[in-house]
Write an enzyme that holds these catalytic residues in place. Structure first.
Site, PDB file in Angstrom:
ATOM      1  N   GLU A  36      45.862 -33.580  60.965  1.00 30.94           N
ATOM      2  CA  GLU A  36      46.749 -32.868  61.990  1.00 30.94           C
ATOM      3  C   GLU A  36      48.161 -33.411  61.976  1.00 30.94           C
ATOM      4  OE1 GLU A  36      46.187 -29.737  63.064  1.00 30.94           O
ATOM      5  OE2 GLU A  36      44.330 -30.733  64.040  1.00 30.94           O
ATOM      6  N   HIS A  37      49.330 -32.434  61.359  1.00 32.05           N
ATOM      7  CA  HIS A  37      50.696 -32.876  61.245  1.00 32.05           C
ATOM      8  C   HIS A  37      50.702 -33.804  60.300  1.00 32.05           C
ATOM      9  CE1 HIS A  37      52.467 -31.161  64.903  1.00 32.05           C
ATOM     10  NE2 HIS A  37      51.212 -31.165  65.645  1.00 32.05           N
ATOM     11  N   ASP A  39      50.544 -31.753  56.937  1.00 30.13           N
ATOM     12  CA  ASP A  39      50.812 -30.999  56.143  1.00 30.13           C
ATOM     13  C   ASP A  39      52.183 -30.857  55.609  1.00 30.13           C
ATOM     14  OD1 ASP A  39      51.257 -29.497  58.442  1.00 30.13           O
ATOM     15  OD2 ASP A  39      50.688 -27.658  57.914  1.00 30.13           O
ATOM     16  N   ASP A 175      47.731 -23.631  57.446  1.00 35.28           N
ATOM     17  CA  ASP A 175      47.202 -22.486  58.184  1.00 35.28           C
ATOM     18  C   ASP A 175      47.017 -21.500  57.239  1.00 35.28           C
ATOM     19  OD1 ASP A 175      47.114 -24.191  60.218  1.00 35.28           O
ATOM     20  OD2 ASP A 175      48.902 -23.177  61.271  1.00 35.28           O
TER      21      ASP A 175
END
Length: 387
Positions: A36-37, A39, A175
């Site tokens: 998470e966070h 990318d 995403d």
């Protein structure tokens, strides 16, 4: 997504525009298993696609007109001219599909207009990438209709540009790539620096486990400032440490890197999360590949603690899901998505699902929170033509 859904979307398109669509396409939302966070820090992520999809019935036009309609938003058909599309000119839902048209044209692709009708079962604001699903389904439809020849990862990059520049949300590439490229029964191990991909088998049911998604019903928006602040803080950390991105800080060198940041306490926390989270992704990949699936549970829980304490993007509802699930026998749990609301995931033995679900629902009721939505997440197909 079933055949009836595609038929219903096609039928509504014909009611709106007076002719049958050229085709119908679907693109899924996603759950991020871990990573998470990372990318937008050139790091590692591991999403998989949900059965929930954005569905688009589309026909091309030759007159420069873009007509958009959504089953999920009140109002009639919105008509735009492709030559008039400008970044950040639209603050409505239409910014996502029109931004894709803009990005395709900016990249030199000939897109002379389209009629589009959309319907989505991806919960909005739940951290499950409803916006990316909208972008990818429109991009894939236009890619097919205009014979643009773009592969899934290329469409994902164009969709990211649409959201970064046209919508004005500083999201990473995960995403859109998940929506475009995931496969049934697999999680996608993605290196966001070079966009290399590896499909990792992820069939929990075969091993007697389930992964629950708990939508807290707390809505979030990536366009709001807190997400951007975290990204800017990560970029500041990379600059202070003299690297291109936080991906370049090796886990074994983390302590020295943190010492080098001196009294930049907020930046230190952000750097610590990103570097440890990249390592957590690699650990989960190794465990899954070696058949130790249950052992990923504690790694997921570690990830939640890092997001809560270092990145500081959790909320009382997300923490309550995680704490209650773990106390009720879950193998692991963490928030997923951008944060400040949205969803948590819970890894559990199949036999414990009912107990955990009931415990979470009762905990929310006791706390006076809105009742959560709980459903099982099963790795599904990426974007494809369905009619």
């Amino acid at each position: 997504m079933n055949v009836d859904t595609a038929a219903a979307v096609a039928e509504r398109f014909e009611e709106l525009y007076g002719a049958a669509p050229e085709g119908v396409w679907a693109a899924p939302g996603r759950v991020n298993l871990i990573g998470e966070h990372t990318d937008y820090n050139d790091g590692f992520v591991m999403p998989f696609a949900l059965p929930h999809t954005a569905v688009a019935a589309v026909s091309p036009r030759t007159d420069g007109v873009l007509r958009l309609h959504s089953q999920d938003v009140e109002g009639g058909v919105v008509e735009l001219r492709v030559d008039d599309l400008e970044p950040e000119s639209d603050r409505d839902w239409t910014a996502y599909p029109s931004g894709v048209v803009w990005a395709l044209r900016q990249a030199g692709h000939v897109v002379a207009g389209a009629d589009v009708h959309l319907a989505s079962t991806v919960p909005a604001g739940a951290g499950l990438s409803s916006s990316a699903a909208l972008e990818v389904v429109v991009a894939l439809a236009l890619n097919d209709l205009y014979d643009l020849g773009q592969k899934g990862w290329q469409l994902a990059r164009l969709c990211q540009r649409a959201e970064n520049v046209y919508v004005g949300a500083p999201v990473g590439i995960m995403d859109q790539t998940a929506s475009a490229c995931c496969e049934v029964g697999h999680a996608l191990f993605l290196d966001t620096r070079d966009l290399s991909q590896k499909q990792i088998p992820f069939d929990l049911a075969a091993e007697g486990m389930r992964l629950l998604v708990v939508d807290t019903q707390v809505k979030h928006s990536h366009s709001e400032g807190e997400y951007g602040k975290r990204r800017a803080g990560c970029e500041k950390g990379a600059a202070l440490l003299g690297v291109d991105a936080l991906r370049d800080i090796a886990y074994d060198d983390l302590a020295a890197a943190l010492d080098g940041l001196g009294d930049e306490e907020e930046v230190r926390r952000l750097v610590r999360h990103v570097v440890t989270e990249d390592q957590r992704v690699e650990r989960v990949v190794a465990l899954l590949e070696s058949g130790e699936t249950r052992a990923i549970g504690p790694v997921l829980t570690e990830g939640h603690a890092s997001l809560r304490d270092d990145f500081r993007i959790s909320c009382p509802e997300l923490d309550l899901v995680v704490d209650t699930a773990l106390a009720s026998g879950a193998l692991g749990a963490r928030m997923t998505g951008g944060g400040f609301g949205g969803s948590a995931i819970v890894l559990a033995e199949a036999a414990d699902v009912e107990t955990i679900t009931k415990a979470v629902e009762e905990a929310f009721a006791t706390a006076g929170f809105t009742a959560p939505r709980v459903f099982e997440a099963v790795p599904a197909a990426g974007a494809r033509r369905v009619r």
